[in-house]
Design a protein around this motif. Structure first.
Motif, PDB file in Angstrom:
ATOM      1  N   VAL A 107       0.908  -1.416   0.030  1.00 25.42           N
ATOM      2  CA  VAL A 107      -0.071  -0.040   0.105  1.00 25.42           C
ATOM      3  C   VAL A 107       0.745   1.352  -0.032  1.00 25.42           C
ATOM      4  N   LYS A 114       2.116   6.379  -7.140  1.00 20.87           N
ATOM      5  CA  LYS A 114       0.887   7.282  -7.690  1.00 20.87           C
ATOM      6  C   LYS A 114       1.135   8.841  -7.579  1.00 20.87           C
ATOM      7  N   THR A 123      -4.613   3.309  -8.984  1.00 17.91           N
ATOM      8  CA  THR A 123      -4.296   2.552  -7.954  1.00 17.91           C
ATOM      9  C   THR A 123      -5.682   1.937  -7.669  1.00 17.91           C
ATOM     10  N   PHE A 125      -7.255  -1.006  -4.895  1.00 20.96           N
ATOM     11  CA  PHE A 125      -7.183  -2.067  -3.796  1.00 20.96           C
ATOM     12  C   PHE A 125      -8.092  -3.236  -3.766  1.00 20.96           C
ATOM     13  N   PHE A 166      -6.975   4.753  -2.100  1.00 22.77           N
ATOM     14  CA  PHE A 166      -7.030   4.225  -3.533  1.00 22.77           C
ATOM     15  C   PHE A 166      -8.059   4.625  -4.787  1.00 22.77           C
TER      16      PHE A 166
END
Ligand code: 5GP
Length: 192
Positions: A107, A114, A123, A125, A166
């Motif tokens: 993460v 990013k 991004t 998740f 994200f």
């Protein structure tokens, strides 16, 4: 609209969330022009893992030398004493081929990349339905010791707190649905 190449798709998830399976499915879709970004790590290979395919397995001294030479787009000590990093040369190789890079990274690394690439990066998740389901999946995988599994679960609980940062969150309850949701998010991003 034509899909643009030279973009970055960053996928993060607690280990055991099905992330590798989802990424593996999407890489097979030639239309998306995705190439897996092979990370460098100081951890030892597991099972059938091969140098240059799953990771570039480096010793700690080599990894540190590369940090000093500014060879990483990002790196993190994901687990105590174990370093993982995205080599700039790897991203350049993929983009030079006119493909989009898929980064399967933690993460913190995801948010660093990013920041570096802005709108060129998406991004994602991938979230397990619950911590209990995650524990069952890790036990079922049979590749890690119980101690290792408990470490990964503690890490997962921490990683889940990053999800709101994200661009999109995909819950992996039913795998085919999660693959489809991920594919849709990627297609929308490549067409934007
Ligand atoms: P594993 O040891 O199970 O292969 O990976 C452990 C964790 O390291 C996973 O969450 C994976 O996403 C993360 N990871 C793998 N490569 C990189 C990398 O290049 N950078 C960062 N920051 N994390 C990585």
């Amino acid at each position: 609209m034509t899909k643009k190449s030279g973009k970055l798709i960053i996928v993060s998830a607690p280990s055991g969330s099905g992330k590798s399976t989802i990424v593996g499915e999407l890489i097979k879709d030639k239309e998306l022009r995705l190439q897996f970004s092979v990370s460098a790590t100081t951890r030892k290979p597991r099972g059938e893992e091969k140098h240059g395919v799953h990771y570039y397995f480096l010793d700690v001294d080599d990894f540190k030398r590369r940090i000093e030479r500014d060879e990483f787009a990002e790196f993190e000590e994901v687990y105590e004493g174990r370093f993982y990093g995205t080599l700039k040369s790897e991203l350049e190789r993929i983009m030079a081929a006119g493909d989009n890079a898929v980064l399967d990274i933690d993460v913190k690394g995801a948010l660093s990349v990013k920041k570096l690439y802005g709108d060129r990066a998406l991004t994602l998740f991938i979230q397990p339905p619950s911590i209990e389901v995650l524990r069952e999946r890790l036990l079922g995988r049979g590749t890690d010791s119980l101690e290792e599994i408990e470490k990964r679960i503690a890490k997962a609980a921490y990683e889940l707190t990053f999800a709101p940062h994200f661009d999109a969150v995909i819950v992996n309850d039913v795998l085919v649905t999660a693959v489809e949701d991920t594919r849709r998010a990627i297609v929308d991003f490549l067409e934007s």
